[in-house]
Each structure stands twice: as C-alpha cells, then as structure tokens.
Design an enzyme around this catalytic site. Structure first.
Site, PDB file in Angstrom:
ATOM      1  N   ASP A  88      -3.744 -51.141  13.500  1.00 26.89           N
ATOM      2  CA  ASP A  88      -3.204 -52.412  13.980  1.00 26.89           C
ATOM      3  C   ASP A  88      -3.867 -52.758  15.296  1.00 26.89           C
ATOM      4  O   ASP A  88      -4.255 -51.865  16.065  1.00 26.89           O
ATOM      5  CB  ASP A  88      -1.689 -52.319  14.165  1.00 26.89           C
ATOM      6  CG  ASP A  88      -0.926 -52.326  12.854  1.00 26.89           C
ATOM      7  OD1 ASP A  88      -1.451 -52.861  11.862  1.00 26.89           O
ATOM      8  OD2 ASP A  88       0.203 -51.814  12.831  1.00 26.89           O
ATOM      9  N   ASP A 145      -2.000 -57.790   7.473  1.00 28.47           N
ATOM     10  CA  ASP A 145      -0.599 -58.202   7.577  1.00 28.47           C
ATOM     11  C   ASP A 145      -0.489 -59.720   7.631  1.00 28.47           C
ATOM     12  O   ASP A 145       0.403 -60.313   7.020  1.00 28.47           O
ATOM     13  CB  ASP A 145       0.044 -57.609   8.831  1.00 28.47           C
ATOM     14  CG  ASP A 145       0.030 -56.097   8.865  1.00 28.47           C
ATOM     15  OD1 ASP A 145       0.012 -55.468   7.792  1.00 28.47           O
ATOM     16  OD2 ASP A 145       0.029 -55.543   9.985  1.00 28.47           O
TER      17      ASP A 145
END
Length: 164
Positions: free
Chosen positions: A123, A141
């Site tokens: 991330d 995402d």
C-alpha cells in the site's frame, strides 16, 4: 452455439491488463525506492507512504497468523472467475457493467499477485486531513472501489441506459 469473444463482455479484458500494469508498476516503484514506513508528501492531504497490509481492507484480519493470506487469495480468485463468467455472458455493448467488472478483476488480481509473491499487499496512498489519516491503500484498491461504485451507479440508471 459459441459466440465471438468480441461480441461479449470479454472484449473489455484489455482494461484488466491496463489496471494490472499500472498497479504492479506503482508497487514496483515503491518497493524499489522506499523503505518500509517511508513517507513523501505529494500535495496537502496526500502522501506516498510505503506500508504492508497482511489483511484485507483497513487491515482487516491482518494479525490472524497467516491463514488470511490464503483466505483472501481464494476470495480474489473466486470473484475474478465469477466476474469473467459474467463478462462472457454479457454483451460487449453493456459498457458500464463490463468496465466495472474489469476494474474489479484487475484490482483483485493486482492484490492477489502481492499476496502470493510477497505475502502481503503493498500500500502507498496516504490521504489525510489534519492529524486524521485514512487507511493507506493502493491503486488496485482504487480500481476495485471505482468498479463497485459503477455497479451501484448502474443500478440507479434507467433501463435504456443500462442496455448501452
């Protein structure tokens, strides 16, 4: 009777490849240029921040001992296969649904690659307001969320717009 792939929603699978290239490319750049926890401000309220996510969204089940890696990998595979079948059964002209499915598949496969290759999801997008930080996320995402939003949007459109 078999139908031409170009006449089905599978015609939109190129978008899966685009999402994968952008997602995996961005993660590669983070892994090559950041140490875990490094942060680089981009704009007010937006940083690049290298984080590892061993769970799902919002680090759900991140501290569960490792079984969740395979659980979420199985979910990603199941959803991807289901959406490919749905794309095959839909017409290529059903753009909104097929684009949504392709975005979700691309995002799911991007995070699946991370889980299988690294054991965690990379991330890097850190959105914040003041001292409050949203959960760090990645482009996969984002693709999944945009795809899901398009499916919801499609549900509110008049039936004539749905057929296009």
């Amino acid at each position: 009777m078999s139908q031409s792939i170009c006449s089905t929603g599978l015609r939109w699978l190129w978008l899966v490849v685009v999402v994968l290239i952008i997602d995996l490319g961005s993660k590669y750049l983070i892994l090559q240029n950041f140490a875990l926890g490094d942060t680089v401000p981009l704009f007010p309220s937006l940083n690049l921040h290298y984080a590892r996510n061993y769970g799902a969204a919002f680090s759900f089940l991140a501290d569960s001992g490792g079984w969740q890696r395979w659980f979420f990998a199985g979910i990603a595979i199941g959803i991807s296969v289901t959406l490919v079948v749905m794309m095959y059964r839909s017409k290529a002209t059903q753009k909104l649904n097929n684009i949504a499915y392709a975005l979700i598949i691309g995002g799911a496969l991007g995070n699946l690659f991370d889980r299988l290759w690294h054991g965690f999801v990379v991330d890097m997008i850190d959105f914040y307001v003041g001292d409050w930080h949203f959960a760090t996320f990645n482009l996969a995402d984002t693709a999944i969320c945009v795809g899901a939003a398009l499916i919801v949007l499609e549900g509110f459109l008049p039936s004539k717009a749905k057929k296009q």
